[in-house]
Design a protein around this motif. Structure first.
Motif, short mmCIF file in Angstrom:
data_model
loop_
_atom_site.label_atom_id
_atom_site.label_comp_id
_atom_site.label_asym_id
_atom_site.label_seq_id
_atom_site.Cartn_x
_atom_site.Cartn_y
_atom_site.Cartn_z
N GLU A 23 0.85 -1.19 0.00
CA GLU A 23 0.00 0.00 0.00
C GLU A 23 0.89 1.24 0.00
OE1 GLU A 23 -2.78 0.36 3.26
OE2 GLU A 23 -3.26 2.42 2.67
N ILE A 24 0.64 2.13 -0.96
CA ILE A 24 1.38 3.40 -0.99
C ILE A 24 0.34 4.51 -0.85
CG2 ILE A 24 2.95 4.86 -2.34
CD1 ILE A 24 3.81 2.21 -3.75
N PRO A 25 0.11 4.98 0.38
CA PRO A 25 -1.00 5.90 0.60
C PRO A 25 -0.85 7.23 -0.14
CG PRO A 25 -0.12 5.06 2.68
CD PRO A 25 0.83 4.66 1.60
N ASP A 26 0.41 7.65 -0.37
CA ASP A 26 0.63 8.93 -1.04
C ASP A 26 0.44 8.75 -2.56
OD1 ASP A 26 1.96 11.78 -0.80
OD2 ASP A 26 2.89 10.78 -2.50
N PHE A 27 -0.61 9.39 -3.09
CA PHE A 27 -0.95 9.15 -4.49
C PHE A 27 0.16 9.58 -5.45
CE2 PHE A 27 -2.88 10.38 -8.56
CZ PHE A 27 -3.37 9.14 -8.95
N ASN A 28 0.81 10.69 -5.10
CA ASN A 28 1.88 11.19 -5.95
C ASN A 28 3.02 10.17 -6.08
OD1 ASN A 28 2.25 13.56 -7.52
ND2 ASN A 28 4.03 14.02 -6.23
N LEU A 29 3.35 9.60 -4.94
CA LEU A 29 4.40 8.57 -4.91
C LEU A 29 3.95 7.34 -5.70
CD1 LEU A 29 7.12 8.50 -3.42
CD2 LEU A 29 6.00 7.15 -1.64
N PHE A 30 2.69 6.97 -5.50
CA PHE A 30 2.15 5.82 -6.21
C PHE A 30 2.25 6.05 -7.73
CE2 PHE A 30 -1.05 3.43 -8.44
CZ PHE A 30 -0.85 2.15 -7.95
N MET A 31 1.91 7.26 -8.15
CA MET A 31 1.95 7.57 -9.59
C MET A 31 3.37 7.44 -10.13
SD MET A 31 0.40 10.77 -11.65
CE MET A 31 1.68 11.82 -12.25
N GLU A 32 4.35 7.89 -9.37
CA GLU A 32 5.74 7.76 -9.84
C GLU A 32 6.12 6.28 -9.98
OE1 GLU A 32 7.49 10.11 -11.15
OE2 GLU A 32 5.86 11.48 -10.67
N ARG A 33 5.69 5.48 -9.03
CA ARG A 33 5.94 4.04 -9.11
C ARG A 33 5.28 3.44 -10.36
NH1 ARG A 33 6.60 0.44 -4.62
NH2 ARG A 33 7.80 1.56 -3.09
N PHE A 34 4.04 3.85 -10.57
CA PHE A 34 3.28 3.33 -11.71
C PHE A 34 3.96 3.72 -13.03
CE2 PHE A 34 -0.05 3.65 -14.93
CZ PHE A 34 -0.73 2.45 -14.77
N LEU A 35 4.33 4.98 -13.11
CA LEU A 35 4.95 5.46 -14.36
C LEU A 35 6.32 4.80 -14.59
CD1 LEU A 35 4.00 9.25 -14.39
CD2 LEU A 35 2.92 7.36 -15.62
N ALA A 36 6.99 4.47 -13.50
CA ALA A 36 8.30 3.81 -13.61
C ALA A 36 8.14 2.31 -13.84
CB ALA A 36 9.12 4.08 -12.36
N GLY A 37 6.91 1.82 -13.80
CA GLY A 37 6.67 0.39 -14.01
C GLY A 37 7.12 -0.46 -12.83
#
Ligand code: PPS
Length: 286
Positions: free
Chosen positions: A142-156
């Motif tokens: 779980e990555i509660p911080d959406f901004n951080l989650f988005m960076e993870r998602f974009l980095a694959g």
């Protein structure tokens, strides 16, 4: 205590630790029958919806409510073999779900045995759905911080790696497979047409009433009420049922409710998404 490990990488692709590199490697030799059907997706793109639609199309007993079979029993995940099941005994046509990239599929599928239905969804909605899902699933970090989650998602750096690589890989290798592309957005816009398109691909003829029944039972509202379709029987060590449900919102464009203007601009800087996808598919909400 060392941090819990959620994912492992095999051939540049992230898997959940629920499976193993050895098992994934063995799938290369997985024997395919001509009648086999695979639902292939990047996570959160409409897998369970398509599983349910296929089950309703193929199994009369599901359609008329005389059979009560768990979705996972009926349409197992190829790369996450549950309870060491013997897939050779499944009735024909066998249907499997998979998040595998095109290059890790069983060899037979790449030789055009069997059929594949590949479902895509607007990546922003995929990301938002995934973000919420990672709170619900105990097996995902779980990555509660959406901004951080988005960076993870974009980095694959998430389960199933990069959305773009997955979709671009499947679209650019379409010729190698016996494949039908369907979008979440087209199912949302006109479910009946999507069901007919799938029936046509499978060579399955249903009466008007049977198609009506599939469409009625595959709506978000009706699936949400169906414990099998909503995966309500997942054990607690997999899903945290007090934190949501498998079928969450089921809409197009939910990203607008969470992404800021800046985040949206950051996401749109991935030009390949648009350059690559637009000639192939039309997604209304992009
Ligand atoms: S998974 O975990 O990869 O299998 O998830 P997946 O099934 O691919 O995606 C889950 C999202 O699909 C939505 N869903 C539906 N939308 C509309 N209609 C129906 N019938 C339906 N069934 C599932 C589900 O709600 C998830 O999206 P979000 O946006 O989170 O609601």
């Amino acid at each position: 205590e060392p941090p819990k490990k959620y994912l492992f990488k095999y051939k540049e692709f992230y898997f959940s630790v629920e499976t193993s590199p050895e098992y994934v490697a063995s799938l290369e030799d997985f024997e395919i029958k001509d009648s086999d059907i695979f639902i292939a997706t990047y996570p959160k793109s409409g897998t369970v919806w398509t599983q349910n639609i296929l089950s309703l199309i193929i199994h009369e007993g599901h359609r008329n409510g005389t059979e009560n079979v768990e979705t996972m029993e009926r349409i197992p995940w190829l790369e996450y073999r549950t309870k060491n099941r013997d897939y050779t005994v499944l009735p024909s046509p066998r249907v499997f779900a998979t998040h595998l990239p095109y290059y890790l599929l069983p060899r037979d599928l790449r030789n055009k045995r069997g059929r594949i239905i590949y479902v895509t969804r607007n990546p922003k909605d995929v990301m938002v759905s995934y973000y919420h899902f990672s709170k619900y699933m105990s097996t995902l970090e779980e990555i509660p911080d959406f901004n951080l989650f988005m960076e993870r998602f974009l980095a694959g750096k998430v389960l199933a790696s990069s959305w773009l690589d997955h979709v671009a890989g499947w679209y650019s290798h379409a010729e190698d497979f016996n494949i039908l592309f369907v979008t979440y957005e087209e199912m949302k816009k006109d479910l009946r047409s999507a069901v007919l398109k799938i029936c046509n691909f499978l060579g399955k003829k249903l009466s008007e009433e049977e198609v009506d029944s599939v469409v009625r039972q595959a709506t978000f509202e009706n699936m949400r009420k169906d414990p099998r379709a909503n995966y309500e029987n997942l054990p607690d060590d997999i899903a945290l049922k007090n934190k949501g449900s498998f079928l969450r919102k089921g809409t197009v464009g939910d990203w607008k409710n969470i992404m800021t203007v800046a985040q949206n601009e950051r996401f749109d800087k991935l030009p390949a998404i648009y350059d690559y996808l637009l000639p192939h598919i039309f997604i209304d909400s992009l």
